[in-house]
Design a protein around this motif. Structure first.
Motif, PDB file in Angstrom:
ATOM      1  N   ASN A   1       0.837  -1.193   0.000  1.00  0.00           N
ATOM      2  CA  ASN A   1       0.000   0.000   0.000  1.00  0.00           C
ATOM      3  C   ASN A   1       0.874   1.246   0.000  1.00  0.00           C
ATOM      4  O   ASN A   1       1.987   1.236   0.525  1.00  0.00           O
ATOM      5  CB  ASN A   1      -0.914   0.002   1.218  1.00  0.00           C
ATOM      6  CG  ASN A   1      -2.112   0.903   1.022  1.00  0.00           C
ATOM      7  OD1 ASN A   1      -2.320   1.457  -0.067  1.00  0.00           O
ATOM      8  ND2 ASN A   1      -2.915   1.056   2.050  1.00  0.00           N
TER       9      ASN A   1
ATOM     10  N   ALA B   1      -2.978  -2.681  10.087  1.00  0.00           N
ATOM     11  CA  ALA B   1      -3.917  -2.629   8.968  1.00  0.00           C
ATOM     12  C   ALA B   1      -4.060  -3.979   8.273  1.00  0.00           C
ATOM     13  O   ALA B   1      -4.822  -4.122   7.331  1.00  0.00           O
ATOM     14  CB  ALA B   1      -3.448  -1.589   7.953  1.00  0.00           C
TER      15      ALA B   1
ATOM     16  N   PRO C   1      -1.317   8.562  -0.989  1.00  0.00           N
ATOM     17  CA  PRO C   1      -2.012   9.042  -2.186  1.00  0.00           C
ATOM     18  C   PRO C   1      -1.035   9.403  -3.301  1.00  0.00           C
ATOM     19  O   PRO C   1       0.117   9.782  -3.052  1.00  0.00           O
ATOM     20  CB  PRO C   1      -2.766  10.276  -1.678  1.00  0.00           C
ATOM     21  CG  PRO C   1      -2.989  10.002  -0.220  1.00  0.00           C
ATOM     22  CD  PRO C   1      -1.756   9.272   0.227  1.00  0.00           C
TER      23      PRO C   1
ATOM     24  N   HIS D   1      -5.618  -2.061  -2.890  1.00  0.00           N
ATOM     25  CA  HIS D   1      -5.866  -1.704  -1.491  1.00  0.00           C
ATOM     26  C   HIS D   1      -7.046  -0.744  -1.405  1.00  0.00           C
ATOM     27  O   HIS D   1      -7.236   0.102  -2.279  1.00  0.00           O
ATOM     28  CB  HIS D   1      -4.614  -1.061  -0.874  1.00  0.00           C
ATOM     29  CG  HIS D   1      -3.407  -1.950  -0.909  1.00  0.00           C
ATOM     30  ND1 HIS D   1      -3.106  -2.845   0.098  1.00  0.00           N
ATOM     31  CD2 HIS D   1      -2.435  -2.105  -1.852  1.00  0.00           C
ATOM     32  CE1 HIS D   1      -2.000  -3.514  -0.224  1.00  0.00           C
ATOM     33  NE2 HIS D   1      -1.572  -3.079  -1.394  1.00  0.00           N
ATOM     34  N   ASP D   2      -7.815  -0.875  -0.328  1.00  0.00           N
ATOM     35  CA  ASP D   2      -9.046  -0.103  -0.189  1.00  0.00           C
ATOM     36  C   ASP D   2      -8.810   1.372   0.056  1.00  0.00           C
ATOM     37  O   ASP D   2      -9.576   2.217  -0.401  1.00  0.00           O
ATOM     38  CB  ASP D   2      -9.907  -0.672   0.953  1.00  0.00           C
ATOM     39  CG  ASP D   2     -10.450  -2.058   0.612  1.00  0.00           C
ATOM     40  OD1 ASP D   2     -10.578  -2.366  -0.599  1.00  0.00           O
ATOM     41  OD2 ASP D   2     -10.729  -2.826   1.548  1.00  0.00           O
ATOM     42  N   ARG D   3      -7.768   1.713   0.793  1.00  0.00           N
ATOM     43  CA  ARG D   3      -7.517   3.121   1.109  1.00  0.00           C
ATOM     44  C   ARG D   3      -6.012   3.363   1.148  1.00  0.00           C
ATOM     45  O   ARG D   3      -5.237   2.452   1.459  1.00  0.00           O
ATOM     46  CB  ARG D   3      -8.146   3.507   2.451  1.00  0.00           C
ATOM     47  CG  ARG D   3      -7.622   2.717   3.639  1.00  0.00           C
ATOM     48  CD  ARG D   3      -8.347   3.100   4.932  1.00  0.00           C
ATOM     49  NE  ARG D   3      -7.794   2.436   6.090  1.00  0.00           N
ATOM     50  CZ  ARG D   3      -8.093   1.198   6.459  1.00  0.00           C
ATOM     51  NH1 ARG D   3      -8.971   0.496   5.742  1.00  0.00           N
ATOM     52  NH2 ARG D   3      -7.557   0.655   7.537  1.00  0.00           N
ATOM     53  N   PRO D   4      -5.592   4.590   0.827  1.00  0.00           N
ATOM     54  CA  PRO D   4      -4.151   4.884   0.790  1.00  0.00           C
ATOM     55  C   PRO D   4      -3.520   4.795   2.170  1.00  0.00           C
ATOM     56  O   PRO D   4      -4.177   4.965   3.202  1.00  0.00           O
ATOM     57  CB  PRO D   4      -4.094   6.330   0.267  1.00  0.00           C
ATOM     58  CG  PRO D   4      -5.421   6.575  -0.357  1.00  0.00           C
ATOM     59  CD  PRO D   4      -6.394   5.740   0.412  1.00  0.00           C
ATOM     60  N   ALA D   5      -2.222   4.550   2.182  1.00  0.00           N
ATOM     61  CA  ALA D   5      -1.464   4.560   3.428  1.00  0.00           C
ATOM     62  C   ALA D   5      -1.089   5.992   3.780  1.00  0.00           C
ATOM     63  O   ALA D   5      -1.230   6.908   2.971  1.00  0.00           O
ATOM     64  CB  ALA D   5      -0.200   3.704   3.285  1.00  0.00           C
TER      65      ALA D   5
ATOM     66  N   ASP E   1      -4.118   1.653  -5.565  1.00  0.00           N
ATOM     67  CA  ASP E   1      -5.561   1.701  -5.325  1.00  0.00           C
ATOM     68  C   ASP E   1      -6.300   0.554  -6.002  1.00  0.00           C
ATOM     69  O   ASP E   1      -7.463   0.298  -5.682  1.00  0.00           O
ATOM     70  CB  ASP E   1      -6.134   3.038  -5.793  1.00  0.00           C
ATOM     71  CG  ASP E   1      -5.896   3.286  -7.275  1.00  0.00           C
ATOM     72  OD1 ASP E   1      -4.842   2.861  -7.793  1.00  0.00           O
ATOM     73  OD2 ASP E   1      -6.765   3.900  -7.930  1.00  0.00           O
TER      74      ASP E   1
ATOM     75  N   GLU F   1      -1.695  -5.523   6.571  1.00  0.00           N
ATOM     76  CA  GLU F   1      -1.025  -5.511   5.271  1.00  0.00           C
ATOM     77  C   GLU F   1      -0.052  -6.662   5.092  1.00  0.00           C
ATOM     78  O   GLU F   1       0.323  -6.991   3.988  1.00  0.00           O
ATOM     79  CB  GLU F   1      -0.289  -4.181   5.064  1.00  0.00           C
ATOM     80  CG  GLU F   1      -1.214  -2.998   4.922  1.00  0.00           C
ATOM     81  CD  GLU F   1      -2.107  -3.092   3.696  1.00  0.00           C
ATOM     82  OE1 GLU F   1      -1.749  -3.807   2.753  1.00  0.00           O
ATOM     83  OE2 GLU F   1      -3.165  -2.461   3.698  1.00  0.00           O
TER      84      GLU F   1
END
Length: 318
Positions: free
Chosen positions: A19, A79, A22, A53-57, A50, A81
């Motif tokens: 991950n 998380a 943004p 993974h569901d949301r950025p680190a 993206d 990961e």
């Protein structure tokens, strides 16, 4: 290292597995690590985290600092990961000070190699930094190595398993294809870890045979592993549009135990430069550690026709 001059090149970055922060933040971090300034429209990030993974680190820690690397590993563990390990299995990635992705990929390939070896273990030479691909060739046939690699990647490096063995491969490659299509003029491709595999596959496609790629930079690449070579575009050769392939590897990077590529890829005479560098990140694999080395900065600056910037404060990076 010099790159033929002419029209200014656009730098296209391809990040590795795991991950990521943004896209805009990651691109800026690579700009600062490599050029120590915001490159604006002169660079762009091929961002595919993206898709996996569901949301950025977060980008609040620096993987090139010992405390930052530990924070990043803890954040990844929280998380989910990467899988937490039982204490009885030996030192954890955190205890070893290793980056989660480099630890997992190295462990995966090492397990595959040991399992496939008739004696149950590789020769000592094949486990040492700088070993050549020929020293680590596995006796099992390619399809069986491929099956073993798939099973292990699914457990330890799901991003890599998704790229090699699922429909995610096409979606990830499309991100790079789109970036290359959007650039007019020469392009310098800078890729790290799994990103080097993505870039190699795409640059070798016939549609890009006429592209102008004066320099292809690979950092911490696993392309020297036989198991990885089994699942990339064949035959193994320097992509047609690439004039110079500069491969940078730290001999203590767990992902690049085979630090040379010129001996594996056709058409490499005077087109692949294998360069050993000192990646000073705690894991010896982090992208920031490679991008900040004098050799990598020097190659990038040569491609811009500029002198490397004097060392300055290093921003947080992902």
């Amino acid at each position: 290292m010099t790159v033929p001059g002419g029209e200014p090149a656009t730098f296209v970055y391809v990040h590795g597995a795991g991950n990521k922060p943004p896209e805009a933040e990651l691109k800026l971090a690579w700009d600062h690590d490599l050029f120590q300034r915001d490159m604006g429209a002169r660079s762009r990030m091929v961002y595919y985290a993206d898709t996996l993974h569901d949301r950025p680190a977060a980008i609040a820690v620096d993987a090139c600092a010992a405390d930052g690397a530990l924070e990043a590993l803890v954040a990844d563990a929280m998380a989910g990961e990467f899988p937490l390990r039982d204490a009885s299995a030996g030192p954890s990635p955190v205890e070893a000070g290793a980056d989660a992705q480099s630890f997992a990929l190295s462990l995966t390939i090492s397990m595959a190699a040991r399992a496939a070896s008739p004696a149950g273990s590789l020769p000592v030479a094949a486990t040492q930094p700088g070993t050549t691909a020929s020293a680590a060739l596995l006796p099992l046939p390619g399809p069986l190595r491929r099956f073993l690699l798939e099973q292990l990647l699914r457990t330890f490096v799901p991003d890599a398993e998704a790229y090699f063995f699922t429909g995610a491969r096409g979606r990830i490659q499309d991100r790079l294809r789109g970036a290359l299509d959007a650039v007019e003029g020469p392009v310098v491709v800078v890729a790290h870890s799994l990103g080097t595999v993505v870039a190699y596959d795409v640059l070798g496609e016939e549609r890009f045979a006429g592209a102008d790629i004066p320099l292809f930079v690979t950092l911490g690449s696993p392309l020297g592993y036989t198991e990885i070579q089994d699942v990339v575009a064949r035959p193994l050769r320097v992509p047609a549009p690439v004039r110079l392939w500069a491969n940078f590897a730290d001999p203590f990077d767990l992902v690049t135990l085979d630090t040379t590529l010129a001996d594996d890829f056709r058409g490499s005479a005077n087109r692949i430069a294998d360069v050993q560098v000192d990646n000073r990140s705690p894991s010896n694999h982090a992208a920031c550690g490679y991008l900040r080395t004098a050799a990598v900065r020097g190659a990038a600056s040569a491609a811009t026709g500029e002198r490397p910037a004097a060392p300055g404060p290093e921003p947080p990076t992902g």
